[in-house]
Design a protein around this motif. Structure first.
Motif, PDB file in Angstrom:
ATOM      1  N   VAL A   9      54.399 -18.634 -40.528  1.00 33.29           N
ATOM      2  CA  VAL A   9      54.040 -17.510 -39.668  1.00 33.29           C
ATOM      3  C   VAL A   9      53.812 -16.251 -40.522  1.00 33.29           C
ATOM      4  CG1 VAL A   9      54.817 -16.020 -37.768  1.00 33.29           C
ATOM      5  CG2 VAL A   9      55.255 -18.473 -37.687  1.00 33.29           C
ATOM      6  N   LYS A  10      54.636 -16.055 -41.537  1.00 31.82           N
ATOM      7  CA  LYS A  10      54.452 -14.900 -42.423  1.00 31.82           C
ATOM      8  C   LYS A  10      53.143 -15.042 -43.202  1.00 31.82           C
ATOM      9  CE  LYS A  10      57.542 -12.316 -44.076  1.00 31.82           C
ATOM     10  NZ  LYS A  10      58.310 -11.286 -44.640  1.00 31.82           N
ATOM     11  N   PHE A  11      52.855 -16.239 -43.667  1.00 33.98           N
ATOM     12  CA  PHE A  11      51.602 -16.481 -44.388  1.00 33.98           C
ATOM     13  C   PHE A  11      50.403 -16.175 -43.502  1.00 33.98           C
ATOM     14  CE2 PHE A  11      48.053 -19.302 -45.381  1.00 33.98           C
ATOM     15  CZ  PHE A  11      47.838 -19.003 -46.718  1.00 33.98           C
ATOM     16  N   LEU A  12      50.413 -16.690 -42.263  1.00 36.38           N
ATOM     17  CA  LEU A  12      49.296 -16.468 -41.350  1.00 36.38           C
ATOM     18  C   LEU A  12      49.198 -14.999 -40.923  1.00 36.38           C
ATOM     19  CD1 LEU A  12      49.568 -19.722 -39.220  1.00 36.38           C
ATOM     20  CD2 LEU A  12      47.865 -19.172 -40.972  1.00 36.38           C
ATOM     21  N   SER A  13      50.338 -14.324 -40.784  1.00 37.21           N
ATOM     22  CA  SER A  13      50.320 -12.893 -40.473  1.00 37.21           C
ATOM     23  C   SER A  13      49.699 -12.109 -41.623  1.00 37.21           C
ATOM     24  CB  SER A  13      51.742 -12.381 -40.211  1.00 37.21           C
ATOM     25  OG  SER A  13      52.304 -12.992 -39.080  1.00 37.21           O
ATOM     26  N   GLY A  14      50.049 -12.480 -42.848  1.00 41.12           N
ATOM     27  CA  GLY A  14      49.465 -11.834 -44.019  1.00 41.12           C
ATOM     28  C   GLY A  14      47.976 -12.100 -44.123  1.00 41.12           C
ATOM     29  N   LEU A  15      47.569 -13.307 -43.842  1.00 43.67           N
ATOM     30  CA  LEU A  15      46.150 -13.664 -43.887  1.00 43.67           C
ATOM     31  C   LEU A  15      45.366 -12.894 -42.819  1.00 43.67           C
ATOM     32  CD1 LEU A  15      44.167 -15.540 -45.357  1.00 43.67           C
ATOM     33  CD2 LEU A  15      44.624 -17.243 -43.590  1.00 43.67           C
ATOM     34  N   PHE A  16      45.944 -12.781 -41.646  1.00 41.19           N
ATOM     35  CA  PHE A  16      45.329 -12.022 -40.562  1.00 41.19           C
ATOM     36  C   PHE A  16      45.143 -10.561 -40.976  1.00 41.19           C
ATOM     37  CE2 PHE A  16      46.198  -9.962 -36.242  1.00 41.19           C
ATOM     38  CZ  PHE A  16      44.879 -10.039 -35.845  1.00 41.19           C
ATOM     39  N   PHE A  19      42.337 -10.165 -43.623  1.00 39.98           N
ATOM     40  CA  PHE A  19      40.988 -10.204 -43.048  1.00 39.98           C
ATOM     41  C   PHE A  19      40.631  -8.887 -42.358  1.00 39.98           C
ATOM     42  CE2 PHE A  19      41.137 -14.944 -43.227  1.00 39.98           C
ATOM     43  CZ  PHE A  19      39.993 -15.091 -43.989  1.00 39.98           C
ATOM     44  N   VAL A  20      41.571  -8.310 -41.639  1.00 37.82           N
ATOM     45  CA  VAL A  20      41.295  -7.046 -40.951  1.00 37.82           C
ATOM     46  C   VAL A  20      41.099  -5.923 -41.964  1.00 37.82           C
ATOM     47  CG1 VAL A  20      42.230  -5.304 -39.381  1.00 37.82           C
ATOM     48  CG2 VAL A  20      42.444  -7.731 -38.818  1.00 37.82           C
ATOM     49  N   VAL A  83      46.695  -4.606 -49.029  1.00 39.56           N
ATOM     50  CA  VAL A  83      45.725  -3.509 -49.135  1.00 39.56           C
ATOM     51  C   VAL A  83      45.046  -3.543 -50.496  1.00 39.56           C
ATOM     52  CG1 VAL A  83      45.500  -0.998 -49.260  1.00 39.56           C
ATOM     53  CG2 VAL A  83      46.813  -2.032 -47.410  1.00 39.56           C
ATOM     54  N   ILE A  84      45.821  -3.768 -51.556  1.00 36.71           N
ATOM     55  CA  ILE A  84      45.239  -3.852 -52.907  1.00 36.71           C
ATOM     56  C   ILE A  84      44.267  -5.022 -52.985  1.00 36.71           C
ATOM     57  CG2 ILE A  84      45.773  -4.362 -55.330  1.00 36.71           C
ATOM     58  CD1 ILE A  84      48.344  -2.678 -54.919  1.00 36.71           C
ATOM     59  N   MET A  85      44.639  -6.154 -52.396  1.00 34.75           N
ATOM     60  CA  MET A  85      43.733  -7.308 -52.398  1.00 34.75           C
ATOM     61  C   MET A  85      42.443  -6.997 -51.650  1.00 34.75           C
ATOM     62  SD  MET A  85      46.433 -10.434 -51.810  1.00 34.75           S
ATOM     63  CE  MET A  85      45.176 -11.677 -51.604  1.00 34.75           C
ATOM     64  N   SER A  86      42.547  -6.278 -50.537  1.00 33.40           N
ATOM     65  CA  SER A  86      41.338  -5.952 -49.775  1.00 33.40           C
ATOM     66  C   SER A  86      40.486  -4.925 -50.507  1.00 33.40           C
ATOM     67  CB  SER A  86      41.696  -5.460 -48.373  1.00 33.40           C
ATOM     68  OG  SER A  86      42.385  -4.238 -48.420  1.00 33.40           O
ATOM     69  N   LEU A  87      41.094  -4.079 -51.313  1.00 34.90           N
ATOM     70  CA  LEU A  87      40.340  -3.087 -52.083  1.00 34.90           C
ATOM     71  C   LEU A  87      39.514  -3.719 -53.200  1.00 34.90           C
ATOM     72  CD1 LEU A  87      42.907  -0.151 -52.309  1.00 34.90           C
ATOM     73  CD2 LEU A  87      40.835  -0.277 -50.907  1.00 34.90           C
ATOM     74  N   ALA A  92      33.448  -5.447 -56.302  1.00 29.97           N
ATOM     75  CA  ALA A  92      32.483  -6.520 -56.058  1.00 29.97           C
ATOM     76  C   ALA A  92      31.229  -5.966 -55.386  1.00 29.97           C
ATOM     77  CB  ALA A  92      33.115  -7.613 -55.199  1.00 29.97           C
ATOM     78  N   ASP A  93      31.413  -5.056 -54.439  1.00 30.78           N
ATOM     79  CA  ASP A  93      30.261  -4.474 -53.756  1.00 30.78           C
ATOM     80  C   ASP A  93      29.484  -3.544 -54.676  1.00 30.78           C
ATOM     81  OD1 ASP A  93      28.834  -4.295 -51.160  1.00 30.78           O
ATOM     82  OD2 ASP A  93      29.262  -2.160 -51.449  1.00 30.78           O
ATOM     83  N   LEU A  94      30.163  -2.843 -55.572  1.00 30.79           N
ATOM     84  CA  LEU A  94      29.453  -1.996 -56.538  1.00 30.79           C
ATOM     85  C   LEU A  94      28.548  -2.841 -57.428  1.00 30.79           C
ATOM     86  CD1 LEU A  94      32.172   0.599 -57.582  1.00 30.79           C
ATOM     87  CD2 LEU A  94      30.096   1.016 -56.262  1.00 30.79           C
ATOM     88  N   VAL A  95      29.035  -3.981 -57.855  1.00 29.11           N
ATOM     89  CA  VAL A  95      28.214  -4.890 -58.665  1.00 29.11           C
ATOM     90  C   VAL A  95      27.014  -5.360 -57.850  1.00 29.11           C
ATOM     91  CG1 VAL A  95      28.174  -7.168 -59.778  1.00 29.11           C
ATOM     92  CG2 VAL A  95      30.093  -5.619 -60.165  1.00 29.11           C
TER      93      VAL A  95
END
Length: 108
Positions: A9-16, A19-20, A83-87, A92-95
């Motif tokens: 449940v913690k893994f899926l909460s983190g994954l959710f 994604f957001v 948050v760091i992972m999403s940043l 990647a987008d700059l490239v």
């Protein structure tokens, strides 16, 4: 931190959350073709308001919607990691933007 076998449940909460948050970062990076991420950001206050609301609703769902959304609260450290992972979308987008500019310059 996010091991599926011991805490599904913690893994899926983190994954959710990932994604957001990644969706929010992607919205910021894709709103302009310019390399400067903050270019013209002040002109669209409604966009900032919507993205802030999305982040707040995500956190409300995570911390107060446990039974409804089958989530479990994450620690501040875990949220910071997400948050760091999403940043990571930003470089990647700059490239992508640099490559697109170069390709478009060659065809003009």
């Amino acid at each position: 931190y996010f091991e599926y076998q011991s805490h599904p449940v913690k893994f899926l909460s983190g994954l959710f959350c990932l994604f957001v948050f990644a969706g929010i970062v992607n919205a910021f990076t894709s709103r302009s073709v310019r390399l400067n991420l903050f270019s013209g950001l002040g002109k669209n206050r409604f966009f900032i308001l919507i993205m802030t609301c999305v982040a707040l609703v995500q956190l409300l769902m995570l911390y107060f919607g446990n039974h409804i959304f089958r989530t479990t609260p994450l620690s501040i450290k875990e949220l910071i990691i997400l948050v760091i992972m999403s940043l990571l979308i930003i470089p990647a987008d700059l490239v992508r933007k640099l490559i697109t500019k170069k390709i478009n310059k060659n065809y003009i």
